[in-house]
Design a protein around this motif. Structure first.
Motif, PDB file in Angstrom:
ATOM      1  N   ARG A  27       0.826  -1.210   0.000  1.00 37.20           N
ATOM      2  CA  ARG A  27       0.000   0.000   0.000  1.00 37.20           C
ATOM      3  C   ARG A  27       0.860   1.259   0.000  1.00 37.20           C
ATOM      4  O   ARG A  27       0.537   2.251  -0.659  1.00 37.20           O
ATOM      5  CB  ARG A  27      -0.926  -0.007   1.223  1.00 37.20           C
ATOM      6  N   ASP A  28       2.004   1.218   0.741  1.00 35.93           N
ATOM      7  CA  ASP A  28       2.895   2.380   0.734  1.00 35.93           C
ATOM      8  C   ASP A  28       3.458   2.623  -0.661  1.00 35.93           C
ATOM      9  O   ASP A  28       3.577   3.770  -1.108  1.00 35.93           O
ATOM     10  CB  ASP A  28       4.031   2.170   1.731  1.00 35.93           C
ATOM     11  N   LEU A  29       3.820   1.526  -1.370  1.00 39.61           N
ATOM     12  CA  LEU A  29       4.355   1.684  -2.718  1.00 39.61           C
ATOM     13  C   LEU A  29       3.304   2.268  -3.658  1.00 39.61           C
ATOM     14  O   LEU A  29       3.596   3.167  -4.449  1.00 39.61           O
ATOM     15  CB  LEU A  29       4.834   0.313  -3.226  1.00 39.61           C
ATOM     16  N   ARG A  30       2.067   1.774  -3.561  1.00 44.70           N
ATOM     17  CA  ARG A  30       1.014   2.319  -4.418  1.00 44.70           C
ATOM     18  C   ARG A  30       0.756   3.785  -4.109  1.00 44.70           C
ATOM     19  O   ARG A  30       0.525   4.599  -4.999  1.00 44.70           O
ATOM     20  CB  ARG A  30      -0.281   1.513  -4.230  1.00 44.70           C
ATOM     21  N   LYS A  31       0.824   4.137  -2.830  1.00 41.58           N
ATOM     22  CA  LYS A  31       0.606   5.533  -2.457  1.00 41.58           C
ATOM     23  C   LYS A  31       1.692   6.427  -3.041  1.00 41.58           C
ATOM     24  O   LYS A  31       1.421   7.520  -3.557  1.00 41.58           O
ATOM     25  CB  LYS A  31       0.578   5.643  -0.935  1.00 41.58           C
ATOM     26  N   GLU A  32       2.952   5.948  -2.980  1.00 42.89           N
ATOM     27  CA  GLU A  32       4.055   6.746  -3.526  1.00 42.89           C
ATOM     28  C   GLU A  32       3.924   6.904  -5.032  1.00 42.89           C
ATOM     29  O   GLU A  32       4.173   7.981  -5.592  1.00 42.89           O
ATOM     30  CB  GLU A  32       5.379   6.073  -3.171  1.00 42.89           C
ATOM     31  N   LEU A  33       3.489   5.818  -5.726  1.00 38.88           N
ATOM     32  CA  LEU A  33       3.302   5.917  -7.173  1.00 38.88           C
ATOM     33  C   LEU A  33       2.198   6.911  -7.520  1.00 38.88           C
ATOM     34  O   LEU A  33       2.328   7.671  -8.487  1.00 38.88           O
ATOM     35  CB  LEU A  33       2.950   4.534  -7.740  1.00 38.88           C
TER      36      LEU A  33
ATOM     37  N   GLU B  16       2.585  10.263  -9.759  1.00 38.85           N
ATOM     38  CA  GLU B  16       1.746  10.486 -10.933  1.00 38.85           C
ATOM     39  C   GLU B  16       1.045  11.839 -10.860  1.00 38.85           C
ATOM     40  O   GLU B  16       0.973  12.561 -11.863  1.00 38.85           O
ATOM     41  CB  GLU B  16       0.715   9.360 -11.022  1.00 38.85           C
ATOM     42  N   ARG B  17       0.544  12.214  -9.669  1.00 44.41           N
ATOM     43  CA  ARG B  17      -0.096  13.529  -9.532  1.00 44.41           C
ATOM     44  C   ARG B  17       0.907  14.659  -9.744  1.00 44.41           C
ATOM     45  O   ARG B  17       0.590  15.679 -10.367  1.00 44.41           O
ATOM     46  CB  ARG B  17      -0.731  13.647  -8.135  1.00 44.41           C
ATOM     47  N   ARG B  18       2.140  14.513  -9.240  1.00 44.06           N
ATOM     48  CA  ARG B  18       3.157  15.536  -9.435  1.00 44.06           C
ATOM     49  C   ARG B  18       3.482  15.703 -10.918  1.00 44.06           C
ATOM     50  O   ARG B  18       3.648  16.814 -11.430  1.00 44.06           O
ATOM     51  CB  ARG B  18       4.416  15.166  -8.642  1.00 44.06           C
ATOM     52  N   GLN B  19       3.562  14.556 -11.639  1.00 45.13           N
ATOM     53  CA  GLN B  19       3.872  14.632 -13.068  1.00 45.13           C
ATOM     54  C   GLN B  19       2.747  15.325 -13.836  1.00 45.13           C
ATOM     55  O   GLN B  19       3.018  16.139 -14.729  1.00 45.13           O
ATOM     56  CB  GLN B  19       4.086  13.212 -13.604  1.00 45.13           C
ATOM     57  N   ARG B  20       1.480  14.993 -13.489  1.00 46.44           N
ATOM     58  CA  ARG B  20       0.372  15.658 -14.178  1.00 46.44           C
ATOM     59  C   ARG B  20       0.361  17.158 -13.894  1.00 46.44           C
ATOM     60  O   ARG B  20       0.064  17.969 -14.781  1.00 46.44           O
ATOM     61  CB  ARG B  20      -0.965  15.033 -13.740  1.00 46.44           C
TER      62      ARG B  20
END
Length: 705
Positions: A158-164, A168-172
């Protein structure tokens, strides 16, 4: 089914063990089979004895839960009550209740009975009760531990998914900021090109007189444009700091801004240092607002073609920077003429399209004049009748399909609960009623109790020499002792040698339409105009015939159920009659009550909501009534039933068509009071004539008000 012997055994079983008589045959068979298969095992007899104790105390528990414990009840009363009403725990349950609750009270009786039941279960199953509870607790704890372990194992994922998701939000966000920079660059390039072209045209047109010309409006616009571009430059630098994009594009923006500002300095009257100081001290939003407010009004429409431009009037308000510029056609549209009430009525009900040319058009009157002079002219009545006749003809031209009666599953089923009060409450009330009359010297016997949905009737048979008036005079005393808001005494009951006392139920039972439509009374009713009324005081369905009334007036205050009664009547007709047998005309001044029935095949015309059209429909019904009477006279019959039978049985020569059977017509008016307020003159005469003559013609009025 079991005859006299079966009834005696059943009565004895219920008297001994109450409700458990239903399961006793199965239990005795299982117990006998268990003992036969384990006849040499002494443990089997111990388990059988524990099962017998369990059964006896279970009878006591059922007695407490259903009938309760009354200290004055004897064993014979327990037997008679349980055998008659098939309830309680019988003699066994009564004995357990007397032995436990008389010594320890009701709460102590419950505790003792439950403890004995638990001990019997432990002896039967040879299992520890607390061991069973501990096993359930261990299973719950193990389930909680497994859930916690699974949660901890899935935490890194879950931590890995949260970081991804964060990346992704930062890139957008960075992509959106880069897109804003590109759009700003394109806007600056476009403004630069426009400025250079304008400067070249100006220089070419002025020639050697360029130093002596005054400042044109285009130059002022360029000055404002320069201020806006300087703000764009600050915005671009802010985006550069936030998004950390490459510095080359921002440098290009800065170069273009400076070049364009140099081209726009021609003809300025304000010093450059003052303008720089103003643009540095003011925020970007204020600079933008000031630039837009300094723009001349005619420049707003600069992009419009010249043929659409008009000089603004004094009432024109200049739009601000945040407002959209309205279209010129909207700003200068001419006011629409105000329609009168008569014109609106003509738009809603176009009478002129349906009236022949020979019939003169009725003159239009305002609403106030129609109230003062409610009588319509003969031409208006005839035109209304012709309109209704044309609608009926168009409705009959529709392709006829076979009518399928709606299924009963469309209607809501009852909740299945027992109606009215419980049997125990009814017996207590009957005993209290009998004791109350006995205290006043009136000896009576309660012979029957009829429990209806809302009222229960107790039938009392007085002893010889007791006057009926003596019971009637005790009405207030009976109300006081029964603690009821009101009672009704029927002395005597028609057709019975008894006096009826009607007492309201503590809990009312809703009467569902589906129950009455499923009843034998409704299914076996011969009339096509039978409808479900409800249930009587004994709980039996009541079904009546509209043709025997022959007209119906439903009167009551607002919210008393007039519309519910009309809906019940209409649905009953839909379940009982086909469109060939019964036709409906519905008039609904309230618009929203009967509009749901638009589209059913029984309707002559769609539901009428306009008062003038309602008057036309009623006048058409009068004309149809007179035509039917003329037809009856021609065929020498008296009423609609005789005519239909004669038409159906007559022999028709070849080449001729059989006369059509006439359907019964039901005219439903949901709110007569409102109809009489709007069009009393047109409605009153038609209703009076229909009420007096329409029965034999098969036309029936149903009016709610």
């Amino acid at each position: 089914m079991g005859g006299v012997v079966g009834a005696a055994i059943s009565k004895a079983s219920f008297g001994i063990m109450g409700l458990l008589a239903y399961v006793f045959p199965v239990l005795i068979f299982v117990g006998a089979a268990f003992l036969v298969s384990n006849s040499k095992n002494p443990l089997a007899y111990k388990k059988a004895l524990a099962a017998l104790v369990f059964f006896v105390f279970l009878c006591g528990l059922v007695q407490l839960l259903t009938e309760g414990y009354m200290s004055s009840t004897t064993m014979s009363e327990y037997y008679s009550t349980c055998s008659t009403y098939r309830t309680g725990g019988g003699v066994l349950g009564g004995a357990i209740c007397i032995s436990t609750t008389s010594a320890f009270g009701v709460a102590g009786g419950y505790v003792i009975i439950i403890l004995v039941l638990l001990i019997s279960l432990i002896l039967i199953t040879q299992k520890s009760f607390f061991g069973f509870v501990f096993r359930i607790w261990d299973a719950v704890c193990a389930l909680a531990r497994d859930g916690r372990d699974m949660y901890m194992e899935g935490q890194p994922e879950r931590d890995l998914r949260k970081e991804l998701r964060v990346q992704e939000r930062r890139q957008r966000r960075e992509e959106r900021q880069a897109q804003r920079v590109r759009e700003l660059e394109e806007a600056l390039v476009q403004e630069n090109n426009d400025g250079e072209e304008a400067a070249a045209k100006e220089k070419k047109s002025t020639g050697f007189l360029e130093g002596t010309l005054l400042v044109p409006p285009e130059a002022k616009k360029k000055k404002n444009r320069k201020t806006v571009l300087r703000d764009h430059k600050k915005t671009a630098e802010g985006i550069k700091n936030d998004t950390a994009t490459d510095t080359d594009s921002v440098a290009v923006v800065s170069d273009m801004t400076s070049d364009f500002a140099g081209n726009a300095e021609h003809g300025e009257t304000v010093r450059q240092d003052q303008k720089d100081e103003m643009s540095e001290n003011m925020p970007v939003e204020n600079t933008m607002a000031m630039a837009s407010s300094q723009t001349p009004m005619f420049e707003i429409h600069r992009a419009e073609p010249e043929e659409f431009y008009q000089e603004p009037s004094d009432s024109y308000v200049q739009p601000t920077a945040e407002q959209d510029v309205p279209e010129l056609s909207e700003c200068y549209s001419e006011p629409e003429p105000v329609e009168t009430y008569a014109e609106v009525q003509q738009v809603q009900e176009p009478v002129s399209e349906n009236v022949p040319e020979s019939v003169p058009q009725p003159e239009t009157r305002p609403a106030s004049q129609s109230v003062k002079n409610p009588k319509s002219s003969k031409q208006e009545i005839e035109s209304g009748i012709q309109n209704i006749q044309k609608e009926i003809t168009q409705q009959n031209e529709v392709v006829k399909r076979e009518y399928h009666y709606p299924p009963l599953k469309l209607l809501k089923r009852g909740d299945g609960k027992s109606q009215g009060d419980s049997d125990e409450h009814l017996r207590k009330t009957a005993k209290k009623l009998q004791d109350t009359l006995h205290n006043f010297g009136v000896n009576v016997t309660v012979t029957n109790v009829s429990c209806g949905p809302t009222v229960t009737r107790y039938e009392l048979q007085p002893e010889m020499g007791v006057k009926v008036s003596k019971i009637v005079n005790l009405a207030d005393d009976i109300k006081l002792n029964l603690a009821t808001p009101d009672i009704r005494i029927e002395a005597p009951i028609p057709g019975k040698a008894a006096v009826g006392i009607e007492v309201p139920n503590k809990e009312n039972h809703a009467v569902m339409l589906r129950e009455i439509l499923q009843s034998q009374e409704f299914q076996s009713a011969k009339s096509r105009l039978s409808f479900a009324v409800g249930k009587d005081i004994a709980g039996k369905p009541v079904v009546t015939d509209i043709a025997k009334m022959p007209h119906l007036l439903i009167a009551g205050a607002t919210g008393s159920g007039k519309s519910v009664c009309i809906n019940t009547l209409i649905v009953s007709i839909l379940y009982k009659a086909s469109p060939e047998d019964v036709k409906l005309i519905m008039i609904d001044p309230k618009v929203v009550e009967l509009s749901v029935y638009n589209g059913i095949p029984h309707l002559f015309i769609p539901v009428v909501t306009d008062p003038k059209k309602a008057a036309g429909a009623l006048n058409w019904a009068v004309t149809e009534m007179m035509n039917r009477y003329n037809t009856f006279a021609e065929y020498s019959v008296r009423n609609l039933q005789e005519y239909n039978r004669k038409v159906e049985g007559m022999r028709i020569p070849e080449g001729e068509e059989r006369p059509e059977k006439m359907p019964q017509i039901v005219i439903i008016v949901d709110e007569l009071a409102d109809l009489m307020m709007v069009a009393p003159g047109e409605v009153e005469d038609a209703i009076c004539r229909l009420a007096q003559l329409a029965r034999a013609a098969g036309i029936h009025l149903i009016i709610a008000t």
